[in-house]
Design an enzyme around this catalytic site. Structure first.
Site, PDB file in Angstrom:
ATOM      1  N   SER A 194      38.066  37.610  42.544  1.00 38.64           N
ATOM      2  CA  SER A 194      38.519  37.717  43.924  1.00 38.64           C
ATOM      3  C   SER A 194      37.320  37.879  44.845  1.00 38.64           C
ATOM      4  O   SER A 194      36.297  38.466  44.458  1.00 38.64           O
ATOM      5  CB  SER A 194      39.447  38.923  44.085  1.00 38.64           C
ATOM      6  OG  SER A 194      39.752  39.150  45.454  1.00 38.64           O
ATOM      7  N   TYR A 208      40.989  47.690  43.250  1.00 38.36           N
ATOM      8  CA  TYR A 208      41.156  46.281  42.882  1.00 38.36           C
ATOM      9  C   TYR A 208      39.837  45.537  43.008  1.00 38.36           C
ATOM     10  O   TYR A 208      39.459  44.740  42.133  1.00 38.36           O
ATOM     11  CB  TYR A 208      42.220  45.644  43.770  1.00 38.36           C
ATOM     12  CG  TYR A 208      42.447  44.171  43.535  1.00 38.36           C
ATOM     13  CD1 TYR A 208      43.229  43.731  42.464  1.00 38.36           C
ATOM     14  CD2 TYR A 208      41.913  43.212  44.402  1.00 38.36           C
ATOM     15  CE1 TYR A 208      43.456  42.372  42.258  1.00 38.36           C
ATOM     16  CE2 TYR A 208      42.140  41.865  44.202  1.00 38.36           C
ATOM     17  CZ  TYR A 208      42.911  41.448  43.133  1.00 38.36           C
ATOM     18  OH  TYR A 208      43.126  40.108  42.936  1.00 38.36           O
TER      19      TYR A 208
END
Length: 299
Positions: A194, A208
């Site tokens: 990501s 995350y």
């Protein structure tokens, strides 16, 4: 859940049936759904090998393959002649619908297998089922991930942090391990990371972001371990993509809120990430390993 070695002998001798999905039977449960006509074994597999030639060498496992980027990648790779094993955790209906769609549109084998890839025994079962029903994996897309509700680090519990790391990091390690054990003739792995690994996601998802940073380090380190074996390991870092994951984090409209800060002034589509994943898996990327493609609109 149990490994394939725990299944009764009757399972291993069942003929393929007409169904879109299969879940291994548990020792304490009744039988699961039988293998479907997308599964080819024995003499039927030999016939398929002859008819489909080189495409038989492309058998991809996509974790988190029932929705979003995983589903878009499955559709794209089916068009490229890959045979597919789609892993899902909970959304059986979406997985079944995607299997049916791919079979209707492309002359490839496609199966779906339920497994929580953060659990070691389930990962082992997942790969063993793919071995038996489709053949050993030659390409792996580690796409499964988890985003939890937005909050600052000061509010995060150890339980939340550990869940995030286990789902996003441990799953990649385990799936890479099992894939490498089978890629004796080389192969390709793409880890879906990501842009958060670079941006940090302050005030929202630092856990995350940290997990995806770990995935990047895994990608780089494993690529160096495996280069001499002809196994390439690369990463794709999506930015703000229109998927259901943002709803999991408590803000379904997050991409629209942020898109004004993205240089391209828009959010991305899952299909735009899928093409980057597909290129890294393909022979066109044969000299690329340990590298990353950012699909983040310039951010």
């Amino acid at each position: 859940d149990v490994c394939s070695s725990d299944l009764p002998a009757s399972y291993h001798h069942k003929e393929p049936a007409q169904c879109g999905l299969f879940v291994a039977e548990h020792s304490a449960m009744g039988p699961g759904v039988a293998p479907e006509d997308g599964v080819i074994s024995g003499s039927r597999r030999e016939t398929r090998d002859k008819e489909q030639g080189a495409s038989m060498n492309k058998q991809v496992l996509i974790t988190g393959g029932s929705r979003g980027i995983g589903a878009a990648t499955a559709r794209y790779l089916a068009g490229q002649g890959y045979h597919l094993c789609l892993n899902y955790r909970h959304d059986r209906a979406s997985a079944e619908a995607l299997v049916a769609e791919i079979r209707a549109r492309h002359p490839v084998s496609c199966i779906a297998v339920q497994a929580d890839v953060s659990v070691e025994t389930e990962v082992v079962r997942l790969f063993e089922e793919m071995d038996a029903r489709l053949g050993p994996v030659t390409h792996l897309v580690n796409n499964a991930g988890r985003l939890q509700p937005q909050m600052r680090v000061l509010e995060m519990s150890a339980e939340r942090i550990n869940q995030t790391l286990t789902t996003n990091v441990t799953s990649c390690f385990l799936c890479c391990r099992e894939a490498v054990r089978r890629m004796t003739a080389g192969g390709a792995i793409v880890n879906v990371s990501s842009a958060a690994a670079r941006l940090g996601s302050p005030g929202e998802y630092v856990d995350y972001a940290a997990a995806k940073g770990a995935v990047d380090v895994l990608t780089r380190g494993l690529s160096l371990e495996l280069a001499a074996q002809g196994i390439r390991v690369n990463g794709v870092r999506p930015g703000f993509i229109y998927t259901d994951m943002h709803a999991d984090g408590g803000e379904p409209g997050r991409v629209d809120r942020i898109k004004g800060n993205i240089p391209l002034q828009r959010g991305g589509q899952p299909a735009e990430v899928a093409t980057a994943i597909a290129w890294l898996l393909s022979d066109e990327a044969s000299y690329a390993t340990g590298t990353f493609i950012d699909v983040a609109g310039g951010r």
